[in-house]
Design a protein around this motif. Sequence first.
Motif, PDB file in Angstrom:
ATOM      1  N   ALA A 188       0.832  -1.207   0.000  1.00  0.00           N
ATOM      2  CA  ALA A 188       0.000   0.000   0.000  1.00  0.00           C
ATOM      3  C   ALA A 188       0.864   1.253   0.000  1.00  0.00           C
ATOM      4  CB  ALA A 188      -0.938  -0.012   1.207  1.00  0.00           C
ATOM      5  N   PHE A 189       1.962   1.202   0.758  1.00  0.00           N
ATOM      6  CA  PHE A 189       2.816   2.378   0.830  1.00  0.00           C
ATOM      7  C   PHE A 189       3.494   2.661  -0.505  1.00  0.00           C
ATOM      8  CE2 PHE A 189       7.021   4.228   1.538  1.00  0.00           C
ATOM      9  CZ  PHE A 189       6.636   5.445   2.088  1.00  0.00           C
ATOM     10  N   LEU A 190       4.023   1.626  -1.163  1.00  0.00           N
ATOM     11  CA  LEU A 190       4.685   1.829  -2.448  1.00  0.00           C
ATOM     12  C   LEU A 190       3.699   2.310  -3.503  1.00  0.00           C
ATOM     13  CD1 LEU A 190       7.154  -1.195  -2.668  1.00  0.00           C
ATOM     14  CD2 LEU A 190       7.677   1.200  -2.169  1.00  0.00           C
ATOM     15  N   THR A 191       2.473   1.813  -3.447  1.00  0.00           N
ATOM     16  CA  THR A 191       1.456   2.276  -4.402  1.00  0.00           C
ATOM     17  C   THR A 191       1.216   3.770  -4.256  1.00  0.00           C
ATOM     18  OG1 THR A 191       0.385   0.098  -4.377  1.00  0.00           O
ATOM     19  CG2 THR A 191      -0.911   1.966  -5.180  1.00  0.00           C
ATOM     20  N   THR A 192       1.070   4.223  -3.019  1.00  0.00           N
ATOM     21  CA  THR A 192       0.854   5.652  -2.776  1.00  0.00           C
ATOM     22  C   THR A 192       2.090   6.469  -3.131  1.00  0.00           C
ATOM     23  OG1 THR A 192      -0.669   5.100  -0.971  1.00  0.00           O
ATOM     24  CG2 THR A 192       0.194   7.343  -1.031  1.00  0.00           C
ATOM     25  N   LEU A 193       3.267   5.943  -2.780  1.00  0.00           N
ATOM     26  CA  LEU A 193       4.513   6.666  -3.026  1.00  0.00           C
ATOM     27  C   LEU A 193       4.758   6.870  -4.518  1.00  0.00           C
ATOM     28  CD1 LEU A 193       7.219   7.820  -1.950  1.00  0.00           C
ATOM     29  CD2 LEU A 193       8.139   5.498  -2.164  1.00  0.00           C
ATOM     30  N   THR A 194       4.657   5.809  -5.296  1.00  0.00           N
ATOM     31  CA  THR A 194       4.926   5.925  -6.731  1.00  0.00           C
ATOM     32  C   THR A 194       3.897   6.815  -7.425  1.00  0.00           C
ATOM     33  OG1 THR A 194       3.710   3.832  -7.031  1.00  0.00           O
ATOM     34  CG2 THR A 194       6.109   3.710  -6.889  1.00  0.00           C
ATOM     35  N   ALA A 195       2.654   6.764  -6.955  1.00  0.00           N
ATOM     36  CA  ALA A 195       1.637   7.661  -7.527  1.00  0.00           C
ATOM     37  C   ALA A 195       1.982   9.120  -7.253  1.00  0.00           C
ATOM     38  CB  ALA A 195       0.269   7.320  -6.954  1.00  0.00           C
ATOM     39  N   ASP A 196       2.520   9.407  -6.068  1.00  0.00           N
ATOM     40  CA  ASP A 196       2.934  10.772  -5.739  1.00  0.00           C
ATOM     41  C   ASP A 196       4.102  11.219  -6.611  1.00  0.00           C
ATOM     42  OD1 ASP A 196       0.996  10.951  -3.818  1.00  0.00           O
ATOM     43  OD2 ASP A 196       2.326  10.466  -2.144  1.00  0.00           O
ATOM     44  N   VAL A 197       5.041  10.317  -6.856  1.00  0.00           N
ATOM     45  CA  VAL A 197       6.197  10.668  -7.684  1.00  0.00           C
ATOM     46  C   VAL A 197       5.758  10.998  -9.105  1.00  0.00           C
ATOM     47  CG1 VAL A 197       8.371   9.830  -8.644  1.00  0.00           C
ATOM     48  CG2 VAL A 197       7.779   9.306  -6.279  1.00  0.00           C
ATOM     49  N   VAL A 198       4.865  10.174  -9.660  1.00  0.00           N
ATOM     50  CA  VAL A 198       4.384  10.430 -11.021  1.00  0.00           C
ATOM     51  C   VAL A 198       3.596  11.734 -11.066  1.00  0.00           C
ATOM     52  CG1 VAL A 198       2.879   9.565 -12.848  1.00  0.00           C
ATOM     53  CG2 VAL A 198       4.367   7.984 -11.618  1.00  0.00           C
ATOM     54  N   GLU A 199       2.780  11.955 -10.044  1.00  0.00           N
ATOM     55  CA  GLU A 199       1.995  13.196 -10.007  1.00  0.00           C
ATOM     56  C   GLU A 199       2.904  14.422  -9.889  1.00  0.00           C
ATOM     57  OE1 GLU A 199      -1.560  15.289  -7.346  1.00  0.00           O
ATOM     58  OE2 GLU A 199      -0.835  13.259  -6.882  1.00  0.00           O
TER      59      GLU A 199
END
Length: 337
Positions: A206-217
């Motif tokens: 769950a953390f990596l999913t949120t983290l990578t989405a933030d990086v792309v955003e």
Amino acid sequence: MQRRNERFVERLPLVLRRPWQAYFLTTCLCLTALAIRSAAEIAMPMGYPFVSFFPAVILSSFLFGVRPGIYAGLLCGLLSWYFFIPPRMGFSFQPSVILALAFYGAVVAIDVALIHFLQKANFNLAVERERSRVLAENRELLFHELQHRVSNNLQVVAAMLSLQRRHVDHDLARRALDDASARLALVGRISRALYNPSGEGQNIRAFLTTLTADVVEASGRGDISMAVEAPEDLILQPDVAVPLALIVTEAVSNAIEHGLPHRGGSIHVGLDASEEGIALHITDDGNGISSDFDHNGATNLGLRISNALAGQLNGRFSLKPSAQGGAIARLDLPARL
């Protein structure tokens, strides 16, 4: 069920609305003991006049406290003396009877005293448990406040770097300040998300999913497809998850900036856990890298940070061309983590 039992035990002795209710219920217990002893008269051998009265005394002391327990001991003693100690239906003062009553009184006194001290200790334990709960809540509140302040301080430092950037004319220096500001803000977000007062980690998927989405955003790219695969029940401790998250961030940012600078594409983050250790790989379908690329000798700051973080974890970081095109960044960590 166990917690309910604990709460019930903590309430003992019961405090009824009116004191006479406790003595009334105690009298009912003593009369019940008398009825049981009378019913068992046929099957029971001679003697044992107090056998059914001890439970009544213990229950009274356990439920209602010391005074009802003493009352139950006196009433049960009188009932057993009158109905079951020869000569029956009377109060005999023979030496043997007095000795039996003395033993009965000693046993009752010990039972009542033990129950009283146990309940007193249980009350003190309940008080300490409540105090510990309050302290734990205060600790959690202070911890969150500390994390909030640390994260805010990092954001302030990042903002100061951004302000300082306006007074720098050199493009390379401005870019270095931008990277430092972004990394400070990222560390603040990661620390706030991963750490908690109990010291337990969080679900890394769950953390990596949120983290990578933030990086792309944060990159401002809407043409990047992001996918994360990791075991659903994998929990990593914060001292491992924080550097791992930083490596993922650097790898994803590098894939967007260098692998997919002018076109859309996809990035895949996968994490596998086995008895041998943990394997993390970030794969993109971008421009790729040359087959003789040496990531250890690279001057890119992000790669240098990834190598340093991997070394702190006793792991190994590598960046190689992917067989399907693009590049694959890989982090291998030992099983003891």
